[in-house]
Design an enzyme around this catalytic site. Structure first.
Site, short mmCIF file in Angstrom:
data_model
loop_
_atom_site.label_atom_id
_atom_site.label_comp_id
_atom_site.label_asym_id
_atom_site.label_seq_id
_atom_site.Cartn_x
_atom_site.Cartn_y
_atom_site.Cartn_z
CB SER A 54 0.70 -0.37 2.26
OG SER A 54 1.83 -1.04 2.91
CE1 TYR A 96 6.40 -3.09 2.59
CE2 TYR A 96 5.78 -5.04 3.89
CZ TYR A 96 6.05 -4.91 2.40
OH TYR A 96 7.27 -5.35 1.67
CG ASN A 107 6.86 10.28 -6.39
OD1 ASN A 107 6.17 9.59 -5.64
ND2 ASN A 107 7.20 11.33 -5.13
CB VAL A 108 3.89 5.98 -7.09
CG1 VAL A 108 4.60 4.56 -8.44
CG2 VAL A 108 4.21 5.09 -5.37
#
Length: 246
Positions: free
Chosen positions: A157, A154, A62-63
């Site tokens: 990011s 999005y 999980n980043v």
């Protein structure tokens, strides 16, 4: 084989672009550290990679969990002695128009798509610095370049990923570490399968080549940037979009 002897860490490795990249890297002789949040998808990936010249070594990753990232990276270095290539691919969407976007959806996308890239890279780079060698490929998006209605989180990011890519390319060049990004357009992945039919038709009408891309086509560019063939390429953002941004 273009990646023979290389140890390559890929996040979001078990589906879409990440899966295609993992299988291509293994075909090219790499030892691929496949990090993904889904153990089920990782198990399926390992089976699919059987018989390829390289090796796929799966890790649930999980980043957004820095402790887990640190643990995985340390295990990989202890086991293989190095990390030659990092592909930051893990990403999610939580689409909504600006006035309807929930704060938790903003936070979730930024935490995975932007901070997740920072988290993993920060853990891996010290080992690349010791090696005085490495290649980092960040998966951004054309949306990070020109924006897209309903994707404030999005787009932000992915634009941030481009900014980090260029900054790290400057910071790390002196240690012989190259940092580049790819900016895919509309690619046939589980993420784009969720698009309504009308949205798909609109997207296709804007693409000069007249079709969505395939994950394998993105993987080929990532392979080039990861390999020694691109040894004089750093700080670049390569569009893979069928001419969308012309």
């Amino acid at each position: 084989m273009r990646l023979e002897g290389k140890v390559c860490l890929i996040t979001g490795a078990a589906s879409g672009i990440g899966k295609a990249t993992t299988l291509l890297f293994a075909q090219e002789g790499a030892t691929v550290i496949a990090g993904d949040i889904s153990k089920e998808n990782l198990d399926s990936l390992v089976k699919e990679a059987e018989g390829l010249p390289g090796k796929v070594d799966p890790y649930v990753l999980n980043v957004t969990d820095r402790d887990q990232i640190k643990e995985v990276v340390e295990k990989v270095v202890q086991k293989y002695g190095r990390i030659d290539v990092l592909v930051n691919n893990a990403g999610i969407t939580r689409d909504a128009l600006l006035v309807r976007m929930k704060e938790e959806d903003w936070d979730a996308v930024i935490n995975v798509n932007l901070k997740g890239v920072f988290n993993v890279t920060q853990m891996v780079v010290p080992y690349m610095i010791k090696q005085r060698n490495g290649s980092i490929v960040n998966v951004s998006s054309v949306v990070g370049i020109y924006g897209n209605p309903g994707q404030t989180n999005y787009a932000a990011s992915k634009a941030g990923v481009i900014g980090m890519t260029k900054t790290w390319a400057k910071e790390l060049a002196g240690r012989n570490i190259r940092v580049n990004a790819v900016a895919p357009g509309f690619i046939e992945t589980p993420m784009t399968e969720k698009l309504p039919e009308k949205a798909r038709e609109t997207a296709l009408s804007r693409i000069p080549l007249g079709r969505f891309g395939k994950p394998e086509e993105v993987a080929q560019v990532i392979l080039f940037l990861a390999s020694d063939e691109s040894s004089y390429v750093t700080g670049q953002v390569i569009g893979i979009d069928g001419g969308l941004v012309i």
